[in-house]
Design a protein around this motif. Sequence first.
Motif, PDB file in Angstrom:
ATOM      1  N   PHE A   1       0.888  -1.156   0.000  1.00  0.00           N
ATOM      2  CA  PHE A   1       0.000   0.000   0.000  1.00  0.00           C
ATOM      3  C   PHE A   1       0.927   1.207   0.000  1.00  0.00           C
ATOM      4  CE2 PHE A   1      -2.651   3.133   2.439  1.00  0.00           C
ATOM      5  CZ  PHE A   1      -3.527   3.380   1.399  1.00  0.00           C
TER       6      PHE A   1
ATOM      7  N   HIS B   1      -8.920   5.096   0.438  1.00  0.00           N
ATOM      8  CA  HIS B   1      -7.644   4.528   0.906  1.00  0.00           C
ATOM      9  C   HIS B   1      -7.907   3.342   1.829  1.00  0.00           C
ATOM     10  CE1 HIS B   1      -6.564   8.876   0.191  1.00  0.00           C
ATOM     11  NE2 HIS B   1      -5.666   8.265  -0.560  1.00  0.00           N
TER      12      HIS B   1
ATOM     13  N   SER C   1      -8.616   0.315  -0.207  1.00  0.00           N
ATOM     14  CA  SER C   1      -7.411  -0.167  -0.886  1.00  0.00           C
ATOM     15  C   SER C   1      -6.488  -0.900   0.091  1.00  0.00           C
ATOM     16  CB  SER C   1      -6.681   1.023  -1.513  1.00  0.00           C
ATOM     17  OG  SER C   1      -5.840   0.588  -2.531  1.00  0.00           O
TER      18      SER C   1
ATOM     19  N   ASN D   1      -5.676  -4.972   0.218  1.00  0.00           N
ATOM     20  CA  ASN D   1      -4.302  -5.501   0.156  1.00  0.00           C
ATOM     21  C   ASN D   1      -4.020  -6.405   1.357  1.00  0.00           C
ATOM     22  OD1 ASN D   1      -2.305  -4.573  -2.053  1.00  0.00           O
ATOM     23  ND2 ASN D   1      -3.544  -2.753  -1.691  1.00  0.00           N
TER      24      ASN D   1
ATOM     25  N   ARG E   1      -4.394  -1.608  -6.563  1.00  0.00           N
ATOM     26  CA  ARG E   1      -4.609  -0.173  -6.349  1.00  0.00           C
ATOM     27  C   ARG E   1      -5.854   0.244  -7.121  1.00  0.00           C
ATOM     28  NH1 ARG E   1       0.604   1.799  -9.997  1.00  0.00           N
ATOM     29  NH2 ARG E   1      -0.217   1.066 -11.994  1.00  0.00           N
ATOM     30  N   GLY E   2      -6.235   1.508  -6.977  1.00  0.00           N
ATOM     31  CA  GLY E   2      -7.508   1.977  -7.527  1.00  0.00           C
ATOM     32  C   GLY E   2      -7.554   2.013  -9.051  1.00  0.00           C
TER      33      GLY E   2
ATOM     34  N   HIS F   1      -6.655  -3.500 -10.530  1.00  0.00           N
ATOM     35  CA  HIS F   1      -7.154  -2.139 -10.288  1.00  0.00           C
ATOM     36  C   HIS F   1      -8.586  -2.252  -9.782  1.00  0.00           C
ATOM     37  CE1 HIS F   1      -3.620  -1.360 -12.845  1.00  0.00           C
ATOM     38  NE2 HIS F   1      -3.532  -0.267 -12.102  1.00  0.00           N
ATOM     39  N   HIS F   2      -8.737  -1.945  -8.504  1.00  0.00           N
ATOM     40  CA  HIS F   2     -10.031  -2.193  -7.862  1.00  0.00           C
ATOM     41  C   HIS F   2     -11.013  -1.042  -8.060  1.00  0.00           C
ATOM     42  CE1 HIS F   2      -8.903   0.588  -4.672  1.00  0.00           C
ATOM     43  NE2 HIS F   2      -7.789  -0.082  -4.446  1.00  0.00           N
TER      44      HIS F   2
END
Length: 291
Positions: free
Chosen positions: A8, A20, A23, A27, A224-225, A251-252
Amino acid sequence: MTLLTFRFAPSPNGDLHLGHAYSTLLNQKLANASDGRLLLRIEDIDTTRCTPQFEAGVLADLKWLGLGWEEPVRRQSEHFAEYKAVLDRLIREELVYPAFMSRGEIRAFITDCEKRGRDWPRDPDGVPLYPPTDKALPMRERKRRIDDNQPFAWRLDVGAALAHVGKGLAWAEFTDETLSATRPVEARPRDWGDVIVARRDIPTSYHLAVVMDDALQGVSHIVRGQDLFSATGVQRLLQELLGLPQPAYFHHRLILGPDGRKLSKSLGDSGLAALRGAGASPDDIRRIVGL
Ligand code: GLU
Protein backbone atom coordinates in the motif's frame (compact mmCIF):
# COMPACT_ATOMS: atom_id res chain seq x y z
CA MET A 1 5.10 -21.57 -4.13
CA THR A 2 6.83 -18.19 -4.21
CA LEU A 3 5.85 -15.63 -1.62
CA LEU A 4 3.38 -13.03 -2.91
CA THR A 5 4.23 -9.44 -2.03
CA PHE A 6 1.61 -6.69 -1.83
CA ARG A 7 2.00 -3.05 -0.96
CA PHE A 8 0.00 0.00 0.00
CA ALA A 9 1.68 3.22 -1.14
CA PRO A 10 -0.04 6.36 0.15
CA SER A 11 1.18 9.90 -0.44
CA PRO A 12 1.09 11.86 2.83
CA ASN A 13 -0.29 15.04 1.26
CA GLY A 14 -3.64 14.95 3.04
CA ASP A 15 -5.83 12.79 5.25
CA LEU A 16 -6.71 9.24 4.28
CA HIS A 17 -10.33 8.69 3.24
CA LEU A 18 -12.61 5.71 2.69
CA GLY A 19 -11.05 4.99 -0.72
CA HIS A 20 -7.64 4.53 0.91
CA ALA A 21 -9.24 2.39 3.61
CA TYR A 22 -10.72 0.08 0.99
CA SER A 23 -7.41 -0.17 -0.89
CA THR A 24 -5.36 -0.90 2.19
CA LEU A 25 -7.84 -3.39 3.67
CA LEU A 26 -8.10 -5.21 0.35
CA ASN A 27 -4.30 -5.50 0.16
CA GLN A 28 -4.28 -6.78 3.74
CA LYS A 29 -6.99 -9.34 2.98
CA LEU A 30 -5.19 -10.62 -0.13
CA ALA A 31 -1.82 -10.79 1.64
CA ASN A 32 -3.37 -12.70 4.56
CA ALA A 33 -5.25 -15.08 2.28
CA SER A 34 -2.06 -16.00 0.42
CA ASP A 35 0.29 -15.95 3.42
CA GLY A 36 2.02 -13.16 1.56
CA ARG A 37 3.86 -10.02 2.63
CA LEU A 38 2.32 -6.60 2.95
CA LEU A 39 4.61 -3.59 2.63
CA LEU A 40 3.83 0.02 3.35
CA ARG A 41 5.58 2.65 1.27
CA ILE A 42 5.37 6.37 1.88
CA GLU A 43 5.32 8.18 -1.48
CA ASP A 44 6.51 11.59 -0.38
CA ILE A 45 8.61 12.85 -3.29
CA ASP A 46 6.52 16.02 -3.41
CA THR A 47 8.35 17.61 -0.52
CA THR A 48 6.17 20.72 -0.58
CA ARG A 49 2.77 18.99 -0.29
CA CYS A 50 3.85 16.00 1.84
CA THR A 51 4.45 16.81 5.50
CA PRO A 52 5.53 14.88 8.62
CA GLN A 53 2.14 15.80 10.15
CA PHE A 54 0.24 14.15 7.31
CA GLU A 55 2.54 11.13 7.49
CA ALA A 56 1.88 10.76 11.22
CA GLY A 57 -1.86 10.97 10.50
CA VAL A 58 -1.60 8.30 7.77
CA LEU A 59 0.28 5.92 10.09
CA ALA A 60 -2.18 6.54 12.95
CA ASP A 61 -5.18 5.86 10.68
CA LEU A 62 -3.64 2.66 9.33
CA LYS A 63 -2.80 1.38 12.82
CA TRP A 64 -6.34 2.18 13.95
CA LEU A 65 -7.70 0.21 10.98
CA GLY A 66 -5.64 -2.77 12.14
CA LEU A 67 -3.08 -2.77 9.36
CA GLY A 68 0.25 -4.43 10.06
CA TRP A 69 3.29 -3.92 7.86
CA GLU A 70 6.97 -4.75 7.71
CA GLU A 71 9.55 -2.31 9.09
CA PRO A 72 11.40 -0.31 8.02
CA VAL A 73 8.88 1.51 5.90
CA ARG A 74 10.38 2.78 2.65
CA ARG A 75 10.08 6.55 2.48
CA GLN A 76 10.75 7.76 -1.05
CA SER A 77 12.18 11.12 0.00
CA GLU A 78 15.12 9.23 1.57
CA HIS A 79 16.13 7.67 -1.76
CA PHE A 80 16.62 10.57 -4.14
CA ALA A 81 20.20 9.49 -4.89
CA GLU A 82 18.95 6.11 -6.19
CA TYR A 83 16.38 7.74 -8.46
CA LYS A 84 19.00 10.20 -9.68
CA ALA A 85 21.33 7.39 -10.76
CA VAL A 86 18.57 5.93 -12.93
CA LEU A 87 17.55 9.34 -14.25
CA ASP A 88 21.18 9.98 -15.25
CA ARG A 89 21.13 6.76 -17.22
CA LEU A 90 17.97 7.83 -19.08
CA ILE A 91 19.60 11.22 -19.80
CA ARG A 92 22.74 9.52 -21.15
CA GLU A 93 20.66 7.25 -23.35
CA GLU A 94 18.77 10.32 -24.65
CA LEU A 95 15.44 8.81 -23.67
CA VAL A 96 14.48 11.95 -21.73
CA TYR A 97 14.80 15.62 -22.63
CA PRO A 98 14.56 18.88 -20.69
CA ALA A 99 11.14 20.48 -21.20
CA PHE A 100 11.08 24.22 -20.61
CA MET A 101 7.55 25.33 -21.50
CA SER A 102 5.55 26.87 -18.66
CA ARG A 103 1.85 26.06 -18.19
CA GLY A 104 0.99 29.37 -19.82
CA GLU A 105 3.21 28.65 -22.84
CA ILE A 106 1.67 25.22 -23.26
CA ARG A 107 -1.81 26.72 -23.10
CA ALA A 108 -0.92 29.38 -25.66
CA PHE A 109 0.61 26.78 -28.02
CA ILE A 110 -2.53 24.65 -27.85
CA THR A 111 -4.97 27.55 -28.18
CA ASP A 112 -3.06 28.64 -31.25
CA CYS A 113 -3.20 25.15 -32.76
CA GLU A 114 -6.89 24.78 -32.04
CA LYS A 115 -7.62 28.20 -33.51
CA ARG A 116 -6.25 26.84 -36.74
CA GLY A 117 -8.83 24.07 -36.56
CA ARG A 118 -6.64 21.29 -35.21
CA ASP A 119 -7.84 19.46 -32.07
CA TRP A 120 -4.91 19.02 -29.72
CA PRO A 121 -4.72 15.51 -28.18
CA ARG A 122 -5.53 15.06 -24.47
CA ASP A 123 -4.29 12.33 -22.13
CA PRO A 124 -6.75 9.93 -20.41
CA ASP A 125 -7.14 12.47 -17.58
CA GLY A 126 -8.07 15.18 -20.10
CA VAL A 127 -4.77 17.08 -19.85
CA PRO A 128 -3.33 18.28 -23.19
CA LEU A 129 -0.23 16.37 -24.30
CA TYR A 130 3.08 18.22 -24.09
CA PRO A 131 3.92 20.00 -27.37
CA PRO A 132 6.86 18.62 -29.38
CA THR A 133 8.78 21.93 -29.51
CA ASP A 134 11.42 21.21 -26.85
CA LYS A 135 12.20 17.75 -28.16
CA ALA A 136 13.51 19.44 -31.30
CA LEU A 137 15.85 21.84 -29.46
CA PRO A 138 19.51 21.37 -30.35
CA MET A 139 21.73 20.06 -27.53
CA ARG A 140 23.58 23.37 -27.39
CA GLU A 141 20.38 25.29 -26.78
CA ARG A 142 19.23 22.84 -24.10
CA LYS A 143 22.53 23.26 -22.33
CA ARG A 144 22.41 27.03 -22.63
CA ARG A 145 18.96 27.19 -21.04
CA ILE A 146 19.93 24.81 -18.22
CA ASP A 147 23.10 26.81 -17.51
CA ASP A 148 20.89 29.88 -17.57
CA ASN A 149 18.88 28.39 -14.71
CA GLN A 150 15.64 28.27 -16.69
CA PRO A 151 13.02 26.08 -15.00
CA PHE A 152 12.47 22.71 -16.67
CA ALA A 153 11.33 19.13 -16.12
CA TRP A 154 12.77 15.94 -17.60
CA ARG A 155 10.22 14.36 -19.93
CA LEU A 156 10.29 10.88 -21.38
CA ASP A 157 10.61 10.87 -25.16
CA VAL A 158 7.88 8.26 -25.49
CA GLY A 159 8.55 7.67 -29.21
CA ALA A 160 12.27 7.08 -28.59
CA ALA A 161 11.50 4.91 -25.57
CA LEU A 162 9.11 2.69 -27.53
CA ALA A 163 11.62 2.40 -30.36
CA HIS A 164 14.30 1.46 -27.81
CA VAL A 165 12.07 -1.26 -26.35
CA GLY A 166 11.17 -2.38 -29.86
CA LYS A 167 8.00 -4.32 -29.10
CA GLY A 168 4.40 -3.85 -28.07
CA LEU A 169 3.75 -3.94 -24.33
CA ALA A 170 1.02 -5.46 -22.21
CA TRP A 171 0.38 -6.29 -18.60
CA ALA A 172 -1.46 -9.02 -16.71
CA GLU A 173 -4.59 -7.66 -15.01
CA PHE A 174 -6.48 -9.82 -12.53
CA THR A 175 -10.12 -10.18 -13.48
CA ASP A 176 -11.47 -9.90 -9.91
CA GLU A 177 -10.45 -9.74 -6.26
CA THR A 178 -10.00 -13.46 -5.93
CA LEU A 179 -6.85 -12.98 -8.03
CA SER A 180 -7.46 -16.35 -9.65
CA ALA A 181 -7.20 -15.37 -13.31
CA THR A 182 -5.62 -12.60 -15.36
CA ARG A 183 -6.32 -11.07 -18.74
CA PRO A 184 -3.75 -9.29 -20.89
CA VAL A 185 -4.17 -5.53 -21.27
CA GLU A 186 -2.41 -3.61 -24.02
CA ALA A 187 -0.16 -0.88 -22.57
CA ARG A 188 -0.74 2.44 -24.37
CA PRO A 189 1.97 4.79 -23.07
CA ARG A 190 1.61 7.05 -26.12
CA ASP A 191 -1.83 8.09 -24.82
CA TRP A 192 0.01 10.10 -22.13
CA GLY A 193 2.51 11.78 -24.45
CA ASP A 194 5.93 12.70 -23.09
CA VAL A 195 5.29 12.32 -19.35
CA ILE A 196 7.45 13.98 -16.69
CA VAL A 197 9.98 11.58 -15.18
CA ALA A 198 11.85 14.06 -13.00
CA ARG A 199 11.96 17.71 -12.00
CA ARG A 200 14.97 19.94 -11.94
CA ASP A 201 15.11 19.89 -8.13
CA ILE A 202 13.52 16.46 -7.50
CA PRO A 203 15.27 13.74 -9.51
CA THR A 204 12.15 11.60 -9.93
CA SER A 205 8.41 11.60 -10.53
CA TYR A 206 5.56 9.38 -9.39
CA HIS A 207 6.00 7.05 -12.41
CA LEU A 208 9.76 6.61 -12.07
CA ALA A 209 9.78 6.18 -8.28
CA VAL A 210 6.87 3.75 -8.30
CA VAL A 211 8.38 1.35 -10.85
CA MET A 212 11.81 1.47 -9.23
CA ASP A 213 10.46 0.86 -5.73
CA ASP A 214 8.04 -1.89 -6.73
CA ALA A 215 10.98 -3.73 -8.31
CA LEU A 216 13.39 -2.99 -5.48
CA GLN A 217 10.92 -4.16 -2.86
CA GLY A 218 10.02 -7.29 -4.83
CA VAL A 219 6.34 -6.37 -5.16
CA SER A 220 4.66 -9.13 -7.16
CA HIS A 221 1.04 -7.96 -6.90
CA ILE A 222 0.02 -4.33 -7.31
CA VAL A 223 -3.50 -3.79 -6.03
CA ARG A 224 -4.61 -0.17 -6.35
CA GLY A 225 -7.51 1.98 -7.53
CA GLN A 226 -9.07 1.95 -10.97
CA ASP A 227 -7.99 5.60 -11.36
CA LEU A 228 -4.43 4.35 -12.03
CA PHE A 229 -5.46 1.75 -14.62
CA SER A 230 -4.31 3.53 -17.76
CA ALA A 231 -1.22 5.05 -16.10
CA THR A 232 -0.02 1.45 -15.87
CA GLY A 233 0.83 1.72 -19.58
CA VAL A 234 3.51 4.33 -18.83
CA GLN A 235 4.83 2.26 -15.94
CA ARG A 236 5.10 -0.87 -18.09
CA LEU A 237 7.19 1.11 -20.58
CA LEU A 238 9.52 2.35 -17.84
CA GLN A 239 9.84 -1.19 -16.41
CA GLU A 240 10.85 -2.45 -19.81
CA LEU A 241 13.31 0.42 -20.43
CA LEU A 242 14.97 -0.16 -17.06
CA GLY A 243 14.96 -3.96 -17.28
CA LEU A 244 12.67 -4.37 -14.25
CA PRO A 245 10.44 -7.39 -13.62
CA GLN A 246 6.73 -6.98 -14.34
CA PRO A 247 4.31 -7.39 -11.47
CA ALA A 248 0.68 -8.45 -11.95
CA TYR A 249 -1.99 -5.80 -11.39
CA PHE A 250 -5.46 -5.52 -10.00
CA HIS A 251 -7.15 -2.14 -10.29
CA HIS A 252 -10.03 -2.19 -7.86
CA ARG A 253 -13.33 -0.31 -7.86
CA LEU A 254 -13.32 3.19 -6.42
CA ILE A 255 -15.31 4.22 -3.38
CA LEU A 256 -17.45 7.13 -4.50
CA GLY A 257 -18.85 9.99 -2.47
CA PRO A 258 -22.61 10.51 -2.03
CA ASP A 259 -22.55 12.68 -5.16
CA GLY A 260 -21.14 9.78 -7.20
CA ARG A 261 -17.76 11.46 -7.53
CA LYS A 262 -14.33 10.10 -6.68
CA LEU A 263 -13.28 10.94 -3.12
CA SER A 264 -10.52 13.45 -2.66
CA LYS A 265 -8.22 14.15 0.24
CA SER A 266 -9.90 17.50 0.79
CA LEU A 267 -13.32 15.90 1.47
CA GLY A 268 -13.53 16.07 5.24
CA ASP A 269 -16.58 13.91 5.78
CA SER A 270 -15.17 10.73 4.25
CA GLY A 271 -11.83 11.23 6.03
CA LEU A 272 -10.94 8.37 8.34
CA ALA A 273 -9.90 10.67 11.18
CA ALA A 274 -13.25 12.50 10.99
CA LEU A 275 -15.21 9.22 10.91
CA ARG A 276 -13.23 7.93 13.87
CA GLY A 277 -13.86 11.22 15.70
CA ALA A 278 -17.59 10.80 15.04
CA GLY A 279 -17.50 7.41 16.76
CA ALA A 280 -17.05 4.98 13.83
CA SER A 281 -15.15 1.74 14.56
CA PRO A 282 -12.77 -0.07 12.20
CA ASP A 283 -15.56 -2.63 11.64
CA ASP A 284 -17.89 0.18 10.60
CA ILE A 285 -15.28 1.24 8.02
CA ARG A 286 -15.01 -2.33 6.69
CA ARG A 287 -18.79 -2.47 6.37
CA ILE A 288 -19.00 0.90 4.61
CA VAL A 289 -16.37 -0.10 2.01
CA GLY A 290 -17.86 -3.57 1.62
CA LEU A 291 -15.09 -5.74 3.04
N1 GLU B 1 0.99 7.16 -4.11
C1 GLU B 1 -0.12 6.95 -4.99
C2 GLU B 1 -1.36 7.59 -4.41
O1 GLU B 1 -1.42 7.84 -3.22
C3 GLU B 1 -0.43 5.48 -5.23
C4 GLU B 1 0.53 4.87 -6.14
C5 GLU B 1 0.26 3.44 -6.52
O2 GLU B 1 -0.47 2.71 -5.81
O3 GLU B 1 0.85 3.02 -7.50
O4 GLU B 1 -2.28 7.84 -5.16
